[in-house]
Design an enzyme around this catalytic site. Structure first.
Site, short mmCIF file in Angstrom:
data_model
loop_
_atom_site.label_atom_id
_atom_site.label_comp_id
_atom_site.label_asym_id
_atom_site.label_seq_id
_atom_site.Cartn_x
_atom_site.Cartn_y
_atom_site.Cartn_z
N THR A 14 0.27 -3.24 -1.68
CA THR A 14 1.47 -2.49 -2.03
C THR A 14 2.55 -3.48 -1.75
O THR A 14 3.71 -3.10 -1.97
CB THR A 14 1.62 -1.36 -1.24
N ASP A 42 -8.77 -2.99 0.36
CA ASP A 42 -7.22 -2.53 0.06
C ASP A 42 -6.65 -3.13 1.05
O ASP A 42 -7.03 -3.62 2.12
CB ASP A 42 -7.60 -0.86 0.64
#
Length: 353
Positions: free
Chosen positions: A170, A121
């Site tokens: 992101t 992540d």
């Protein structure tokens, strides 16, 4: 109409404190689908990935490395877990900040089984030394390890089982070009529609064993910022209101009153969202204002402003990013029931002349 008065007498504060101590991560996990057919939304991404997974299973090969791009809360981690489940392989998960030294990455990759799905992540936050080691692991399925020091140092290549790296980010622009080029599948997640979020809320309500009216689900979906994570969070809070102040059923009146208490308006804007718009309008004349200055004015970090609040405000058309800074749009003035900046300028000039 459900009575939401006398919250202190009803013990609402103690309930909120008790609820905050619950394992929310476990609740989130229980709401996550395990199969692609149960994953709602992101139709193009899902259909393409289903094809790639089916092909990899037929060839009995690891799936090509996968880079998932999109704002937080859209299901990147969930899709990584589903990928491992559909492939029928092990799933290992970590985050880039947790990988402090190359040996941390080596420790994980040296213990994986063949075709494992390895999920990282926030992959854009990898340290350069770890990223360099990852290049060789992704391409050659080997670890480049240095033994000894100084003149006696030598490099040893350690083979590892073929695996699938799934990275989530992101900030796609922060992923280095060499790393990005090593991913074979690069889907981009989009914000969810109201209909998709409404279906997700109804599915989650079934799992939580709570009744929700269709119009109540639609209202919650409209206020969920296009994000399933927010939708599930709102659903859990409405369930609390329904159990304490009603008969346990989430009706339209429960949602309307609950959103008022949570200070969420009809467009899904929270108090901090409105504070951002009001700060731009009242403190900086509608803009432009720099992101750092704006973040300080509302007491938030610039990362939180840029990653969480701004994307939705821009998507709704309330805020614009320009080379000179952030500008509040006419739509933002209308949403806050304020007179647009242009009219203020005209009246000011009329007084001057």
């Amino acid at each position: 109409m459900t009575d939401f008065t006398n919250s202190e007498d009803s013990g609402f504060s103690s309930i909120v404190r008790a609820d905050s101590r619950n394992t929310l991560d476990e609740q989130d996990s229980s709401l996550r689908p395990q199969l692609l057919k149960d994953f709602l939304g992101q139709t193009t991404v899902k259909n393409n990935l289903a094809t790639f997974i089916a092909a990899a299973r037929k060839r009995e090969e690891p799936l090509d490395h996968l880079l998932l791009i999109g704002p937080p809360g859209l299901g990147k981690t969930t899709l990584a877990q589903i990928t491992a489940h559909e492939l029928g392989v092990d799933f290992k998960v970590t985050s880039a900040p947790a990988l402090d030294k190359p040996k941390d990455l080596a420790g994980i990759l040296s213990t994986i089984t063949p075709r494992t799905v390895f999920f990282i992540d926030e992959i854009h936050r990898l340290k350069p030394a770890i990223e360099e080691m990852l290049y060789i692991a992704m391409e050659d399925f080997e670890l480049d390890w240095i033994i000894g020091q100084g003149a006696a140092a030598r490099t040893v290549r350690i083979p590892i089982p073929p695996f699938t790296l799934v990275g989530a980010t992101t900030k796609a622009g922060s992923v280095s070009s060499p790393l990005r080029s090593r991913f074979g599948i690069i889907p981009r997640f989009e914000f969810y529609t109201i209909d998709e979020l409404s279906s997700i809320i109804c599915r989650s309500a079934d799992i939580l064993n709570v009744f929700v009216e269709q119009n109540a689900a639609s209202l919650m979906a409209k206020c969920s910022r296009g994000t399933p994570r927010v939708a599930n969070r709102v659903l859990r809070r409405m369930r609390d209101f329904a159990q304490v102040y009603g008969d346990g059923k989430i009706t339209l009146s429960v949602v309307e009153e609950g959103l008022k208490r949570l200070e969420i308006d009809g467009m899904g804007l929270e108090k901090c969202d409105r504070d951002i718009l009001q700060s731009v309008i009242h403190n900086f004349g509608g803009g432009p204002v720099g992101a750092e200055t704006l973040a300080i004015s509302i007491g938030e970090s610039i990362d939180t402003l840029e990653d969480y609040y701004e994307p939705y405000l821009i998507q709704c058309g309330f805020l614009q990013r320009t080379p000179r800074g952030r500008i509040a749009t006419e739509k933002a003035y209308m949403h806050l029931n304020l007179e647009p900046k242009e009219k203020h300028s005209d009246s000011s000039q009329g007084k001057l002349f």
